[in-house]
Design an enzyme around this catalytic site. Structure first.
Site, mmCIF file in Angstrom:
data_model
loop_
_atom_site.group_PDB
_atom_site.id
_atom_site.type_symbol
_atom_site.label_atom_id
_atom_site.label_comp_id
_atom_site.label_asym_id
_atom_site.label_seq_id
_atom_site.Cartn_x
_atom_site.Cartn_y
_atom_site.Cartn_z
ATOM 1 N N GLY A 36 51.370 39.454 19.298
ATOM 2 C CA GLY A 36 51.131 38.095 19.772
ATOM 3 C C GLY A 36 52.373 37.245 19.620
ATOM 4 O O GLY A 36 53.414 37.698 19.137
ATOM 5 N N GLN A 37 52.232 35.989 20.034
ATOM 6 C CA GLN A 37 53.339 35.044 19.987
ATOM 7 C C GLN A 37 52.897 33.822 19.221
ATOM 8 O O GLN A 37 51.984 33.117 19.620
ATOM 9 C CB GLN A 37 53.768 34.633 21.403
ATOM 10 C CG GLN A 37 54.912 33.646 21.444
ATOM 11 C CD GLN A 37 56.258 34.295 21.157
ATOM 12 O OE1 GLN A 37 56.469 35.463 21.435
ATOM 13 N NE2 GLN A 37 57.166 33.529 20.571
ATOM 14 N N GLY A 55 53.842 30.098 17.028
ATOM 15 C CA GLY A 55 54.615 28.899 17.317
ATOM 16 C C GLY A 55 56.082 29.036 16.976
ATOM 17 O O GLY A 55 56.920 28.322 17.512
ATOM 18 N N PHE A 56 56.422 29.981 16.083
ATOM 19 C CA PHE A 56 57.805 30.128 15.655
ATOM 20 C C PHE A 56 58.336 31.539 15.872
ATOM 21 O O PHE A 56 59.273 31.948 15.234
ATOM 22 C CB PHE A 56 57.943 29.729 14.184
ATOM 23 C CG PHE A 56 57.674 28.277 13.976
ATOM 24 C CD1 PHE A 56 58.661 27.340 14.209
ATOM 25 C CD2 PHE A 56 56.422 27.847 13.589
ATOM 26 C CE1 PHE A 56 58.407 25.995 14.041
ATOM 27 C CE2 PHE A 56 56.169 26.511 13.419
ATOM 28 C CZ PHE A 56 57.158 25.578 13.646
ATOM 29 N N GLY A 57 57.721 32.296 16.765
ATOM 30 C CA GLY A 57 58.254 33.602 17.086
ATOM 31 C C GLY A 57 57.178 34.649 17.277
ATOM 32 O O GLY A 57 56.001 34.423 16.994
ATOM 33 N N PRO A 58 57.578 35.845 17.778
ATOM 34 C CA PRO A 58 56.619 36.924 18.047
ATOM 35 C C PRO A 58 56.216 37.672 16.777
ATOM 36 O O PRO A 58 56.901 37.620 15.755
ATOM 37 C CB PRO A 58 57.399 37.842 18.986
ATOM 38 C CG PRO A 58 58.837 37.642 18.591
ATOM 39 C CD PRO A 58 58.948 36.199 18.182
ATOM 40 N N VAL A 59 55.089 38.391 16.864
ATOM 41 C CA VAL A 59 54.599 39.227 15.773
ATOM 42 C C VAL A 59 54.440 40.646 16.310
ATOM 43 O O VAL A 59 53.857 40.854 17.381
ATOM 44 C CB VAL A 59 53.246 38.709 15.229
ATOM 45 C CG1 VAL A 59 52.787 39.581 14.076
ATOM 46 C CG2 VAL A 59 53.372 37.261 14.789
ATOM 47 N N LYS A 90 56.460 39.369 11.404
ATOM 48 C CA LYS A 90 56.630 38.082 12.071
ATOM 49 C C LYS A 90 58.130 37.790 12.152
ATOM 50 O O LYS A 90 58.789 37.584 11.129
ATOM 51 C CB LYS A 90 55.903 36.994 11.283
ATOM 52 C CG LYS A 90 56.040 35.585 11.843
ATOM 53 C CD LYS A 90 55.271 34.620 10.963
ATOM 54 C CE LYS A 90 55.401 33.185 11.423
ATOM 55 N NZ LYS A 90 54.690 32.253 10.538
ATOM 56 N N ASP A 124 47.539 23.647 9.353
ATOM 57 C CA ASP A 124 47.510 24.235 10.688
ATOM 58 C C ASP A 124 46.389 25.268 10.800
ATOM 59 O O ASP A 124 46.582 26.376 11.308
ATOM 60 C CB ASP A 124 48.856 24.884 11.015
ATOM 61 C CG ASP A 124 49.018 25.138 12.522
ATOM 62 O OD1 ASP A 124 48.337 24.454 13.309
ATOM 63 O OD2 ASP A 124 49.822 26.009 12.889
#
Length: 872
Positions: free
Chosen positions: A560-561, A563-567, A581, A678
């Site tokens: 997935g993607q 808020g601060f980068g892909p996983v 991450k 969050d």
């Protein structure tokens, strides 16, 4: 012929009786109708029909059906069986109930009156009682109910409960849960009636080979308004749980609580405790063994066997009062017992021989004693703080929730106090007995000591600061050198990265001042916190290892993607699956969020929080390595019309409760006090059994011990989940997370995103829709059709919606705490107040406010994520 078939089809007695009736039926057919060869089909058909009765399992004993020694009955779902058994190393026979695998035996009927042979029978007697008879037809055990009805039957339920029922009216006359043996099962209550003294208690076996009543018993106990669980050795306390705070027993590590635990009082004077599980297949039970230990036993579906997952006596510190009075027991210390600050051993020679029974005594008189002795110049007493402890026995509850310290100081008899949000103030006026240092959870205990003892502490602070400073600097240098060595290909970049991180104003870790604001000058808090992370617990991974594990971060491994980068999904050489991450280099706030997450998660440990394995810092690369959770995030399931079918109401209920427990741990029970900021469906990950784990702590804030609210000029979070005071004014607190939890709960119940109402001219979000349905009395239209069933769970679902609406009220002061939420979810709070109007009912309220501030936004997995807004 038709009558004969009906007679045969109705047979439900045991094999011999059925066979006999079948023989008569066949003879009757042959003799009366003189069946010829061409009619043999009818006979065979009858035989087949009757034969079906031979293999049909039954869960009931009635007046026409009994079980002999070699026979059993099994509950409908196959979870439990009732029959005769012989314990290990014994020749005696007992009637008991056991789990699928014949271990463990959870209940025994004739535990004090065994059978010496296999001639026993379980049946319904003439007076309607369920009885066990020996070979001479003598009653050796009976339900002993005063009833004149002979129309009764006994049924074994899939919960493991055996019930005796009056079949005409369906009235339950007796059940085994009110007469337990050594095992506490889901739904089974232990209780004590303060008016009558009557107890429903668990009693141990005398030995593993002897089920008769042993020396140990366990029951719930109430002192004033404090509830605890005890194990008793005859009449002496042997173990206790610590006070109940509405969600857990505070003297037991948090990780021991798997599902819903409930304790309280009913209107009939009973103090009770019980627990529930989402489904009978997720069984776990508590067995009190012959040594006085509770063993938590759960079913391992992979191994197909029961295994012990927790025990009440993990060390000698779990034995009640082992260190005597005014002492604390720490299993990690040697010796395990030590006197509290301001106290000394009562009998030093015995103490040195590790005989701690005599305990400790105060070494310096308190102010009250000195004033009484005419020493009027005595200074006011103070308090020594013990963190994460099981508080002493004999607490006295106080109704008020604040000013515990001043109340204790005003009472010369008060020797200690503690506070828990679910209990309020607790104080102690006698000996402090059975204090234990816990590895996690627990409460803070403030012990009253003379001012001179505190002065001694103040005199050592300077030396401690110097020592800690030297240690921290040393660890920083060693860690920096190690990282540089591991990344020799980029030495200049790494050094620049470390220097930059020290110079940056990393606001997430600045301690809050009295106004709730961060100070203007950074104190390098991040570096200090990072240096205290144990490297043996938080591994440093090199880039090459992670690249290999993820197949060079191949797109096929992308989970997935954020808020601060892909996983990415990865697999280490030892087969361990991980989630990586990878922080985006284009993210301006990436360094800050990375540092934040490393420090925060490395200090947390809870079954409803995601586990961090380690991190990687090489050049511009910054990565976090987590446990891999195969079912991804909650939004992937709950908002998919096909996958959402996997989440029935019991599972959704379990997910909501798990998220609540994780939040309570962050707010109140962890070593740090953390506001997540969050919380949303994409940040709730699901393990193999769909248990929830809160993730993504990049936005989290650590609160100081006395702060309840803070202000920030940088609002972070996701549109639709942020509370109004946070989105509009930058004010955040525990109640901000409570608001987000309420939104989450409504999404889980409804199966709809909070932001899914974009085509509606009047309603901004799910909150507005829920509020309109609530006011119009049409709340059932909010429930996901996949779980809506008026005949099942409807009352529970409506209660959860009510609780969610209380969480999303516009004013923070109106929202409950997470401790109160858990109590409400567990139905411990009988009356729920009516909710006030939620925030953000009309579309223009938030959109106009946000657009007028010239906010800077970043896209996120949950529609719009507000990363920075100027606060008022």
């Amino acid at each position: 012929m038709k009558d004969v078939i009906n007679i045969c089809m109705a047979q439900t007695v045991d094999f011999k009786r059925t066979l006999s009736n079948l023989t008569v039926a066949i003879w009757f057919i042959v003799m009366d109708f003189r069946i010829r060869a061409n009619n043999m089909f009818v006979v065979l058909f009858i035989l087949c029909c009757c034969d079906l009765d031979f293999g049909t399992a039954t869960d009931t004993i009635n007046t026409s059906q009994f079980i002999k020694d070699n026979e059993t009955i099994t509950s409908t779902g196959g979870n439990f069986t009732l029959g005769f058994f012989t314990p290990q190393n014994s020749t005696n026979r007992y009637v008991g109930i056991w789990w699928k695998t014949k271990f463990p035996v959870t209940w025994v009927a004739n535990r004090n009156q065994p059978l010496s042979d296999s001639s026993g029978v379980v049946t319904i007697s003439e007076d309607g009682n369920l009885v066990v008879l020996n070979g001479q037809k003598q009653v050796i055990w009976s339900t002993n109910v005063s009833t004149t009805s002979s129309n009764t039957s006994a049924q074994l339920l899939d919960s493991g409960k055996l019930v005796l029922t009056e079949t005409t009216r369906g009235t339950i006359l007796w059940d085994s849960f009110e007469h337990p043996s050594n095992t506490l099962l889901p739904g089974m209550k232990t209780s004590t009636n303060v008016r009558t003294g009557m107890k429903i208690e668990i009693t141990s076996w005398k030995s593993p080979s002897n089920p008769s009543v042993g020396s140990f018993s366990s029951s719930v106990f109430r002192r004033i308004n404090i509830i605890e669980m005890f194990i008793w050795n005859e009449t002496r306390p042997y173990w206790r749980s610590g006070p109940w705070n509405g969600g857990i027993f505070t003297g037991i590590p948090m990780s021991s609580f798997l599902y819903s635990f409930k304790a309280g009082d009913d209107e009939e004077g009973n103090t009770y405790f019980y627990y529930t599980v989402p489904s009978p297949q997720q069984i776990f039970m508590y067995m009190l063994n012959s040594r006085g230990q509770y063993n938590q036993i759960s079913w391992n579906d992979k191994k197909k066997e029961m295994e012990i997952t927790w025990t009440s006596q993990e060390s000698d510190c779990d034995v009640y009062g082992i260190c005597g009075s005014f002492a604390i027991c720490n299993a990690e210390s040697s010796p395990i017992c030590s006197c509290l600050k301001g106290f000394e051993p009562r009998k030093k020679e015995e103490w040195n021989r590790q005989n701690w029974a005599s305990g400790c005594v105060r070494s310096t008189p308190l102010q009250c004693e000195r004033v009484r002795d005419q020493n009027v110049s005595a200074k006011e007493d103070g308090f020594s703080k013990l963190q994460m402890v099981k508080v002493p026995d004999f607490p006295e509850g106080i109704i008020v929730d604040t000013e515990c310290r001043s109340q204790c100081l005003e009472n010369c008899s008060c020797v200690a106090y503690s506070f828990d949000v679910g209990i309020g103030c607790m104080s102690w006026t006698g000996n402090l007995l059975d204090i234990q240092q816990l590895p996690e959870g627990g409460l803070d205990l403030y012990v009253r000591v003379a001012d001179s003892d505190l002065e001694h502490d103040k005199g050592t602070i300077t030396a401690m600061i110097i020592g800690i400073t030297v240690s921290v600097v040393t660890v920083i240098i060693v860690t920096s050198a190690y990282v540089m060595w591991r990344t020799s290909n980029h030495p200049a970049k790494i050094w620049h990265s470390i220097k930059s991180s020290r110079k940056r104003n990393i606001t997430a870790f600045q301690p809050l001042n009295k106004k709730g604001e961060t100070p203007e000058h950074p104190s390098h808090k991040v570096i200090e916190e990072l240096s205290q992370v144990k490297l043996q617990e938080l591994l440093l991974f090199d880039f090459e290892r992670l690249a290999t594990a993820t197949n060079n971060f191949h797109l096929s491994n992308k989970l997935g993607q954020g808020g601060f980068g892909p996983v990415y999904k990865g697999k280490l050489p030892d087969g361990q699956e991980i989630a990586v991450k990878r922080l985006s280099r284009a993210s301006g706030q990436g360094q800050e969020e990375f540092m934040n997450e490393v420090v925060v998660i490395s200090k947390l440990q809870h079954r409803n929080l995601v586990r961090l394995f380690g991190c990687c810092i090489e050049g511009d690369e910054k990565m976090l390595i987590y446990e891999y959770l195969p079912n991804k995030s909650l939004d992937v399931l709950i908002f998919d019309p096909f996958k959402s079918k996997l989440l029935d109401w019991r599972k959704r209920c379990s997910i909501i409760e798990g998220i609540a427990r994780g939040l309570l741990y962050l707010h109140r029970d962890s070593r740090l006090r953390i506001i997540h900021r969050d919380l949303k469906t994409s940040n709730i990950l699901l393990d193999e059994e769909l248990n929830p784990k809160i993730s993504d702590f990049g936005m989290a804030r650590i609160f100081g011990g006395s702060e309840d609210q803070a202000n920030t000029n940088r609002v972070v979070g996701t549109y639709g989940y942020m509370s109004p005071e946070y989105a509009m004014q930058g004010l955040f607190s525990e109640k901000s997370d409570v608001f987000s939890f309420g939104v989450l709960a409504l999404e889980i119940v409804s199966g709809r995103r909070n932001s899914s109402f974009h085509d509606d001219e009047h309603v901004l979000s799910l909150l507005g829709f829920a509020w309109m349905q609530w006011r119009e009395g049409n709340i059932s239209s909010l429930i996901d059709p996949e779980v809506y069933d008026p005949s099942h769970h409807n009352k529970d679902i409506l209660r959860f919606i009510h609780i969610a609406l209380l969480c999303v009220q516009e004013l923070a002061i109106d929202r409950p705490t997470m401790a109160a939420v858990i109590s409400m979810l567990n139905s411990e709070v009988a009356f729920l107040p009516p909710p006030n109007q939620p925030a953000f009912i009309l579309r223009h309220n938030l959109l106009n406010s946000v657009s007028s501030k010239g906010s800077h936004r970043f896209s996120s997995t949950n529609t719009v994520s507000i990363t920075s807004i100027s606060g008022r």
